[in-house]
Design a protein around this motif. Sequence first.
Motif, PDB file in Angstrom:
ATOM      1  N   SER A  38       0.952  -1.217  -0.058  1.00 43.90           N
ATOM      2  CA  SER A  38       0.090   0.059   0.173  1.00 43.90           C
ATOM      3  C   SER A  38       0.793   1.412   0.120  1.00 43.90           C
ATOM      4  CB  SER A  38      -0.883  -0.008   1.290  1.00 43.90           C
ATOM      5  OG  SER A  38      -1.731   1.050   1.206  1.00 43.90           O
ATOM      6  N   HIS A  39       1.318   1.309   1.156  1.00 44.97           N
ATOM      7  CA  HIS A  39       2.433   2.682   1.117  1.00 44.97           C
ATOM      8  C   HIS A  39       3.340   2.812   2.373  1.00 44.97           C
ATOM      9  CE1 HIS A  39      -1.348   3.523   3.849  1.00 44.97           C
ATOM     10  NE2 HIS A  39      -0.585   4.280   4.376  1.00 44.97           N
ATOM     11  N   CYS A  40       4.367   3.611   2.584  1.00 44.59           N
ATOM     12  CA  CYS A  40       4.971   3.883   3.412  1.00 44.59           C
ATOM     13  C   CYS A  40       4.772   5.408   4.134  1.00 44.59           C
ATOM     14  CB  CYS A  40       6.503   3.785   3.179  1.00 44.59           C
ATOM     15  SG  CYS A  40       7.165   2.125   2.945  1.00 44.59           S
ATOM     16  N   TYR A  41       4.948   5.197   5.476  1.00 44.32           N
ATOM     17  CA  TYR A  41       4.764   6.484   6.270  1.00 44.32           C
ATOM     18  C   TYR A  41       5.562   6.649   7.646  1.00 44.32           C
ATOM     19  CZ  TYR A  41       1.274   3.950   8.608  1.00 44.32           C
ATOM     20  OH  TYR A  41       0.658   2.742   9.116  1.00 44.32           O
ATOM     21  N   ARG A  47       2.375   6.770  15.291  1.00 48.15           N
ATOM     22  CA  ARG A  47       2.190   5.750  16.182  1.00 48.15           C
ATOM     23  C   ARG A  47       3.349   5.897  17.356  1.00 48.15           C
ATOM     24  NH1 ARG A  47       4.123   0.748  15.772  1.00 48.15           N
ATOM     25  NH2 ARG A  47       5.683   0.932  14.220  1.00 48.15           N
ATOM     26  N   HIS A  48       3.794   7.055  17.333  1.00 51.53           N
ATOM     27  CA  HIS A  48       4.962   7.601  18.448  1.00 51.53           C
ATOM     28  C   HIS A  48       5.874   6.727  18.453  1.00 51.53           C
ATOM     29  CE1 HIS A  48       2.032  11.053  18.966  1.00 51.53           C
ATOM     30  NE2 HIS A  48       1.250   9.950  19.145  1.00 51.53           N
ATOM     31  N   SER A  49       6.512   6.132  17.513  1.00 49.76           N
ATOM     32  CA  SER A  49       7.388   5.188  17.359  1.00 49.76           C
ATOM     33  C   SER A  49       8.614   5.637  16.669  1.00 49.76           C
ATOM     34  CB  SER A  49       6.993   3.818  16.786  1.00 49.76           C
ATOM     35  OG  SER A  49       6.612   3.714  15.589  1.00 49.76           O
ATOM     36  N   ASP A  50       9.808   5.316  16.807  1.00 49.70           N
ATOM     37  CA  ASP A  50      10.804   5.489  16.025  1.00 49.70           C
ATOM     38  C   ASP A  50      10.868   4.460  14.765  1.00 49.70           C
ATOM     39  OD1 ASP A  50      11.602   7.667  17.501  1.00 49.70           O
ATOM     40  OD2 ASP A  50      13.074   6.450  19.065  1.00 49.70           O
ATOM     41  N   HIS A  68      12.583   0.012  12.272  1.00 53.84           N
ATOM     42  CA  HIS A  68      13.271   0.529  13.264  1.00 53.84           C
ATOM     43  C   HIS A  68      14.165   1.671  12.736  1.00 53.84           C
ATOM     44  CE1 HIS A  68      15.481   2.235  17.066  1.00 53.84           C
ATOM     45  NE2 HIS A  68      13.982   1.732  17.644  1.00 53.84           N
ATOM     46  N   HIS A  69      14.166   3.157  13.248  1.00 50.47           N
ATOM     47  CA  HIS A  69      15.089   4.301  12.600  1.00 50.47           C
ATOM     48  C   HIS A  69      16.420   3.997  12.572  1.00 50.47           C
ATOM     49  CE1 HIS A  69      11.906   7.423  12.027  1.00 50.47           C
ATOM     50  NE2 HIS A  69      12.112   6.786  10.708  1.00 50.47           N
ATOM     51  N   LEU A  70      16.946   3.101  13.682  1.00 52.09           N
ATOM     52  CA  LEU A  70      18.145   3.031  13.858  1.00 52.09           C
ATOM     53  C   LEU A  70      18.831   2.248  12.747  1.00 52.09           C
ATOM     54  CD1 LEU A  70      18.930   2.833  17.894  1.00 52.09           C
ATOM     55  CD2 LEU A  70      19.268   4.745  16.289  1.00 52.09           C
ATOM     56  N   VAL A 111      10.239  -4.395  13.321  1.00 51.75           N
ATOM     57  CA  VAL A 111      11.488  -4.852  12.678  1.00 51.75           C
ATOM     58  C   VAL A 111      12.650  -4.050  13.344  1.00 51.75           C
ATOM     59  CG1 VAL A 111      12.624  -5.218  10.522  1.00 51.75           C
ATOM     60  CG2 VAL A 111      10.019  -5.198  10.627  1.00 51.75           C
ATOM     61  N   SER A 112      13.388  -4.962  14.059  1.00 52.62           N
ATOM     62  CA  SER A 112      14.534  -4.141  14.902  1.00 52.62           C
ATOM     63  C   SER A 112      15.535  -3.648  13.985  1.00 52.62           C
ATOM     64  CB  SER A 112      15.066  -5.306  15.719  1.00 52.62           C
ATOM     65  OG  SER A 112      15.989  -6.156  14.861  1.00 52.62           O
ATOM     66  N   ALA A 113      16.312  -3.003  14.461  1.00 59.09           N
ATOM     67  CA  ALA A 113      17.535  -2.243  13.573  1.00 59.09           C
ATOM     68  C   ALA A 113      18.133  -3.520  12.981  1.00 59.09           C
ATOM     69  CB  ALA A 113      18.224  -1.205  14.270  1.00 59.09           C
ATOM     70  N   GLY A 114      18.382  -4.352  13.962  1.00 59.09           N
ATOM     71  CA  GLY A 114      19.502  -5.464  13.461  1.00 59.09           C
ATOM     72  C   GLY A 114      18.872  -6.081  12.138  1.00 59.09           C
ATOM     73  N   ASP A 115      17.422  -6.441  12.204  1.00 61.64           N
ATOM     74  CA  ASP A 115      16.942  -6.819  11.138  1.00 61.64           C
ATOM     75  C   ASP A 115      16.742  -6.225   9.901  1.00 61.64           C
ATOM     76  OD1 ASP A 115      16.186  -9.666  11.954  1.00 61.64           O
ATOM     77  OD2 ASP A 115      14.541  -8.937  13.142  1.00 61.64           O
TER      78      ASP A 115
END
Length: 126
Positions: A38-41, A47-50, A68-70, A111-115
Amino acid sequence: MAKPIYPTIPNAGAMSEFIGAFDVPSKVTDYRYKVHFSHCYNGIATRHSDTMDCKFLVDGKGVILGLHHLGFVAFRDKAGRNLTDREASYIAAEYLRERLEQEDEHSLYDVSAGDVQRVISKLGIS
């Protein structure tokens, strides 16, 4: 000194067309999931998530993958450029494919930064 130019996947066309519809066969049963991107945002605002959130429809049901942004920061530090929205959608699609193959069905995947970094390497994004 001029900044080096890195090849990227151009963000041309509608975001919903970044990834075509695809099927994911389960490795556990004979079931085949029907997946549509569908899309990315930006998850920070919604969701107040990084995270960078990517939405898919799996058999018609909404599924969100929060990348995850990291993982994005680590890529930028290594590659010297940012990931594109299109590349983020590829990362999310591959992670979703991996989960659905194992019949690990959820409406939200964090999805973790590592993943994120693992899938970037798997896809050969540089």
